[in-house]
Design an enzyme around this catalytic site. Structure first.
Site, short mmCIF file in Angstrom:
data_model
loop_
_atom_site.label_atom_id
_atom_site.label_comp_id
_atom_site.label_asym_id
_atom_site.label_seq_id
_atom_site.Cartn_x
_atom_site.Cartn_y
_atom_site.Cartn_z
N SER A 11 0.84 -1.20 0.00
CA SER A 11 0.00 0.00 0.00
C SER A 11 0.87 1.25 0.00
O SER A 11 1.55 1.54 0.99
CB SER A 11 -0.93 0.02 1.21
N HIS A 36 -0.84 -1.41 -4.29
CA HIS A 36 -2.20 -1.12 -3.83
C HIS A 36 -2.39 0.39 -3.69
O HIS A 36 -1.64 1.06 -2.98
CB HIS A 36 -2.42 -1.81 -2.47
N ASP A 38 -4.86 3.22 -2.41
CA ASP A 38 -6.01 3.57 -1.58
C ASP A 38 -6.55 4.92 -2.05
O ASP A 38 -5.93 5.96 -1.81
CB ASP A 38 -5.61 3.65 -0.11
N MET A 40 -9.14 7.85 -1.86
CA MET A 40 -10.05 8.44 -0.87
C MET A 40 -10.48 9.83 -1.32
O MET A 40 -9.72 10.54 -1.98
CB MET A 40 -9.36 8.53 0.49
N HIS A 70 -8.35 0.45 -4.71
CA HIS A 70 -9.41 0.33 -3.71
C HIS A 70 -10.11 1.67 -3.61
O HIS A 70 -9.55 2.64 -3.08
CB HIS A 70 -8.79 -0.09 -2.37
N MET A 72 -12.36 4.14 -2.07
CA MET A 72 -13.06 4.57 -0.86
C MET A 72 -13.66 5.93 -1.15
O MET A 72 -13.25 6.96 -0.59
CB MET A 72 -12.09 4.61 0.33
N MET A 142 -11.92 -5.48 5.06
CA MET A 142 -11.22 -4.46 5.84
C MET A 142 -11.12 -4.93 7.28
O MET A 142 -12.14 -5.17 7.94
CB MET A 142 -11.96 -3.12 5.77
N GLY A 147 -9.55 4.55 5.86
CA GLY A 147 -9.25 5.98 5.88
C GLY A 147 -7.82 6.33 6.20
O GLY A 147 -7.29 7.29 5.68
N GLY A 149 -3.72 4.66 7.30
CA GLY A 149 -2.82 3.54 7.48
C GLY A 149 -2.31 3.45 8.91
O GLY A 149 -2.47 4.38 9.71
N GLY A 150 -1.71 2.33 9.24
CA GLY A 150 -1.06 2.18 10.53
C GLY A 150 -1.97 1.79 11.67
O GLY A 150 -1.56 1.82 12.84
N ASP A 180 -6.99 -6.16 4.36
CA ASP A 180 -6.36 -4.84 4.41
C ASP A 180 -6.57 -4.25 5.80
O ASP A 180 -7.70 -3.99 6.20
CB ASP A 180 -6.99 -3.94 3.35
N GLY A 182 -3.61 -3.41 9.25
CA GLY A 182 -2.82 -3.88 10.38
C GLY A 182 -2.02 -5.13 10.13
O GLY A 182 -1.55 -5.77 11.08
N GLY A 202 1.21 -2.15 4.59
CA GLY A 202 1.61 -0.75 4.50
C GLY A 202 2.86 -0.45 5.28
O GLY A 202 3.98 -0.69 4.81
#
Length: 214
Positions: A11, A36, A38, A40, A70, A72, A142, A147, A149-150, A180, A182, A202
């Site tokens: 990611s 990947h 993301d 948004m 992906h 979102m 998910m 929304g 990362g981390g 996706d 953690g 990520g």
């Protein structure tokens, strides 16, 4: 002994935004299978990221890479899907909450020769999937709220991974379950035991001091 080759999707949300070309090249060189994206829009999630022009520029630099988009965003429209498809997406997933006609959108994605997926938030029930297997190439579960990362994996979502895999098998389908949220070296084996694959990674990759070892 047979060993399964799991797919790793890196990611770029967790990469160095000022050195993305370098980070993506390093990721691909070191064995990351998929890049990947993301996407948004400040509506579906409280963040904003990569537009189709950015994806198109990345495609020019990495013509052979597999790009996993992906979405979102809300609403998901054919125009948005078309923009990312034309920019070079190989896989596109979206959230059913953001699309009025989910089956129609999956059909539209597949008609463009792109792998189609549905993304399920932690609290989204998977029962709708029973009516959509023929239009799905993968399901993105998910394991955090989308929304940012981390985040830490929500343990209860791993049961959903197993549930979706069983639902598909019971109905006669072999569907990939992408996870996706953690994912890291300390929990990827446990997540895999629920029959997940591929894995979106990520900070565990892009934030590592030794990315090759990671």
């Amino acid at each position: 002994m047979n060993t399964k080759k799991f797919l790793i999707a890196g990611s770029i949300l967790s990469a160095d935004l000022l050195n993305l070309e370098k980070d993506v090249k390093e990721a691909l060189d070191e064995g990351v299978d998929v890049i990947h994206f993301d996407v948004m829009d400040y509506h579906f999630v409280p963040n904003m990221t990569f537009g189709p022009a950015f994806l198109k520029a990345m495609r020019k630099k990495f013509p052979d890479a597999v790009f996993d988009v992906h979405l979102m965003v809300s609403p998901v429209t054919e125009n948005i899907v078309d923009d990312y498809a034309n920019a070079g997406a190989n896989w596109i997933s979206f959230h059913p909450e953001a699309c009025i006609h989910t089956e129609r959108m999956l059909t539209h994605i597949k008609e463009m020769g792109i792998k189609a997926g549905l993304a399920l938030n932690p609290a989204t029930p998977p029962q709708m999937l029973r009516y959509l297997w023929e239009k799905l190439d993968f399901v993105l579960v998910m394991t955090v709220n989308p929304g940012f990362g981390g985040q830490k994996t929500i343990k209860a979502t791993l049961t959903k991974v197993a549930d979706v895999k069983k639902m598909a098998k019971d109905d006669g389908y072999d569907i990939s379950i992408e996870v996706d949220g953690g994912v890291k070296d300390s929990n990827i084996a446990e997540i895999a035991s629920f029959r997940a694959d591929p894995f979106v990674v990520g900070p565990a990759f892009f934030g590592a001091s030794d990315t090759q070892q990671a």
